[in-house]
Write a protein that holds these residues in place. Structure first.
Motif, PDB file in Angstrom:
ATOM      1  N   VAL A 161       0.851  -1.189   0.000  1.00  0.00           N
ATOM      2  CA  VAL A 161       0.000   0.000   0.000  1.00  0.00           C
ATOM      3  C   VAL A 161       0.884   1.235   0.000  1.00  0.00           C
ATOM      4  N   ARG A 163       1.200   5.646  -0.713  1.00  0.00           N
ATOM      5  CA  ARG A 163       0.573   6.960  -0.860  1.00  0.00           C
ATOM      6  C   ARG A 163       1.553   7.846  -1.625  1.00  0.00           C
ATOM      7  N   ASP A 188      -5.651  12.709  -1.144  1.00  0.00           N
ATOM      8  CA  ASP A 188      -6.103  11.409  -0.654  1.00  0.00           C
ATOM      9  C   ASP A 188      -5.806  10.300  -1.651  1.00  0.00           C
ATOM     10  N   GLU A 190      -4.131   6.900  -3.029  1.00  0.00           N
ATOM     11  CA  GLU A 190      -3.686   5.627  -2.481  1.00  0.00           C
ATOM     12  C   GLU A 190      -3.520   4.623  -3.615  1.00  0.00           C
ATOM     13  N   ARG A 192      -2.738   0.474  -4.245  1.00  0.00           N
ATOM     14  CA  ARG A 192      -2.616  -0.868  -3.682  1.00  0.00           C
ATOM     15  C   ARG A 192      -2.204  -1.832  -4.791  1.00  0.00           C
ATOM     16  N   PHE A 209      -7.898   8.340  -6.041  1.00  0.00           N
ATOM     17  CA  PHE A 209      -7.499   9.688  -5.650  1.00  0.00           C
ATOM     18  C   PHE A 209      -8.640  10.664  -5.894  1.00  0.00           C
ATOM     19  N   ARG A 221     -11.125   6.144  -9.555  1.00  0.00           N
ATOM     20  CA  ARG A 221     -10.574   4.860  -9.151  1.00  0.00           C
ATOM     21  C   ARG A 221     -10.331   4.035 -10.401  1.00  0.00           C
TER      22      ARG A 221
END
Length: 252
Positions: A161, A163, A188, A190, A192, A209, A221
């Protein structure tokens, strides 16, 4: 409705694979960095694979909300330096190819006129332009954590994960680095990535994001899955007449 947030989110999702990795140092767990290095090496050592993905964007501008969904899939043949991808939006299908140092994109919209946009692709390492390598590149900047193992479609997978830094998401590398739409705010974010614990090859990735510019906002996404590593795959390129191409890429 003025929709810069929507356009930005779509552009960022489709192009963030070539993002830069600029930015300050962040927390990066040692075993996560090691797993990422193994994954990068595994992808670099693989000649062929398939990918599937979907992009979902929800944008709000001037009090109105719009949703966009794009489904995509494709084949990578790194040994021959060929890649084919298909994107479906609103029932319309568009194809694109990357053949060595040239990209061909089927143009859509009222200005497309059944033409293909043609552009040069510049990269020191051709494999770095493929989807799996692009997703891993997002983890090269910002914070990175090893979240142990998870069950993914009935199989064990290592979850990383990250950022990414703001610069890594608001810039992409095309023929040169440039910021998207004058440098909006990306928040925000991220990333994965699920990795096979034995082969270290990526199995799935998810990037999420938010973007904002002025009073307009959007959430985006993009999820991708990777399969058939090392399979007997090839990319056949159709004959595209010169009179059906635009040398400066698609308009718009």
């Amino acid at each position: 409705m003025d929709r810069p947030a929507l356009h930005l989110a779509v552009a960022a999702c489709l192009l963030l694979a070539g993002c830069s990795v600029l930015g300050p140092d962040h927390t990066r767990e040692e075993r996560a960095v090691a797993a990422l290095a193994d994954a990068r090496e595994a992808v670099n050592d693989t000649d062929t694979y398939r990918f599937d993905g979907d992009l979902r964007v929800v944008a709000t501008a001037d009090g109105e909300t719009e949703r966009v969904g794009i489904d995509m899939n494709g084949t990578v043949d790194a040994a021959e330096r060929r890649m084919h991808s298909t994107a479906v939006r609103g029932g319309e299908t568009y194809e694109s190819y990357v053949i060595d140092g040239t990209a061909y994109q089927e143009c859509g919209g009222p200005m497309g006129m059944d033409m293909w946009g043609v552009e040069n692709v510049t990269a020191d390492d051709w494999r770095m332009g493929t989807p799996a390598a692009r997703q891993l590149a997002l983890l090269e900047s910002g914070s990175l954590f090893h979240n142990g193992t998870r069950t993914l479609d009935g199989r064990e997978a290592v979850l990383l994960v990250g950022r990414p830094t703001t610069d890594a998401l608001t810039k992409y590398q095309e023929r040169r680095d440039r910021s998207l739409l004058g440098g909006p705010s990306v928040d925000d974010a991220e990333v994965r990535v699920w990795i096979d614990p034995e082969t270290y090859r990526p199995l799935r990735s998810a990037v999420r994001f938010e973007v904002s510019r002025g009073g307009n906002t959007a959430t985006a996404r993009i999820e991708m899955t990777f399969a058939d590593y090392g399979a007997d795959l090839s990319v056949d390129v159709p004959a595209i007449p010169d009179e059906e191409t635009w040398g400066a890429g698609c308009p718009g």
